[in-house]
Design a protein around this motif. Structure first.
Motif, PDB file in Angstrom:
ATOM      1  N   LYS A  10       0.860  -1.178   0.000  1.00  0.00           N
ATOM      2  CA  LYS A  10       0.000   0.000   0.000  1.00  0.00           C
ATOM      3  C   LYS A  10       0.896   1.227   0.000  1.00  0.00           C
ATOM      4  CE  LYS A  10      -3.774  -2.167   2.521  1.00  0.00           C
ATOM      5  NZ  LYS A  10      -4.585  -2.200   3.733  1.00  0.00           N
ATOM      6  N   ASP A  50      -0.066  -5.919  10.756  1.00  0.00           N
ATOM      7  CA  ASP A  50      -1.421  -5.657  11.224  1.00  0.00           C
ATOM      8  C   ASP A  50      -1.844  -6.799  12.148  1.00  0.00           C
ATOM      9  OD1 ASP A  50      -4.162  -5.322  11.543  1.00  0.00           O
ATOM     10  OD2 ASP A  50      -4.437  -4.567   9.515  1.00  0.00           O
ATOM     11  N   ALA A  82       0.350  -2.488  14.027  1.00  0.00           N
ATOM     12  CA  ALA A  82      -0.893  -1.740  13.816  1.00  0.00           C
ATOM     13  C   ALA A  82      -2.086  -2.552  14.307  1.00  0.00           C
ATOM     14  CB  ALA A  82      -1.067  -1.416  12.330  1.00  0.00           C
ATOM     15  N   PHE A 104       1.761   2.125  13.887  1.00  0.00           N
ATOM     16  CA  PHE A 104       1.241   2.749  12.675  1.00  0.00           C
ATOM     17  C   PHE A 104      -0.243   3.020  12.845  1.00  0.00           C
ATOM     18  CE2 PHE A 104      -0.624   2.713   8.441  1.00  0.00           C
ATOM     19  CZ  PHE A 104       0.231   3.591   7.788  1.00  0.00           C
ATOM     20  N   GLU A 105      -0.614   4.244  12.567  1.00  0.00           N
ATOM     21  CA  GLU A 105      -2.020   4.613  12.597  1.00  0.00           C
ATOM     22  C   GLU A 105      -2.344   5.345  11.307  1.00  0.00           C
ATOM     23  OE1 GLU A 105      -3.217   6.571  16.165  1.00  0.00           O
ATOM     24  OE2 GLU A 105      -1.866   5.364  17.378  1.00  0.00           O
ATOM     25  N   GLU A 106      -3.427   4.940  10.671  1.00  0.00           N
ATOM     26  CA  GLU A 106      -3.821   5.568   9.405  1.00  0.00           C
ATOM     27  C   GLU A 106      -4.541   6.864   9.646  1.00  0.00           C
ATOM     28  OE1 GLU A 106      -5.154   2.980   6.200  1.00  0.00           O
ATOM     29  OE2 GLU A 106      -4.910   1.345   7.635  1.00  0.00           O
TER      30      GLU A 106
END
Length: 106
Positions: A10, A50, A82, A104-106
């Motif tokens: 991604k 994830d 995440a 990790f944070e979107e």
């Protein structure tokens, strides 16, 4: 049932998700460790693991996460965790590993 790590790209990130299990334990750890380290050794981008499906991690699973972090750092990559479930987050905090990993944070 074949437990495996599904990896997708991604943008400038590789994202791995553990499938077919809600546990990262001695049963699946060797396979996950191999897949993570292979990706971290050959990929030229940061990696996000994830953990949305994972509700339990044993000491072998913790070792997998630490190994992946070490491999990433050796290759000048960033390794993120995440979507960490509360049970796993509490364990990482108890072990003082919550300060070791990047999130990790979107």
């Amino acid at each position: 049932m074949d437990t495996k790590l599904t990896i997708t790209r991604k943008n400038n990130l590789m994202v791995g998700t553990i499938n077919h299990s809600d546990r990262l334990n001695a049963t699946i750890a060797p396979e996950i460790k191999d897949q993570l380290n292979n990706q971290l050794n050959k990929s030229d981008v940061s990696f996000v693991l994830d953990l949305q499906n994972i509700r339990f991690i044993d000491s072998t699973g913790i070792a997998v996460l630490i190994s992946a972090l070490k491999t990433a750092r050796q290759n000048n990559r960033t390794f993120y965790l995440a979507n960490i479930q509360k049970e796993v987050k509490d364990l990482l905090a108890l072990m003082k590993l919550d300060k070791v990993f990047d999130y990790f944070e979107e």
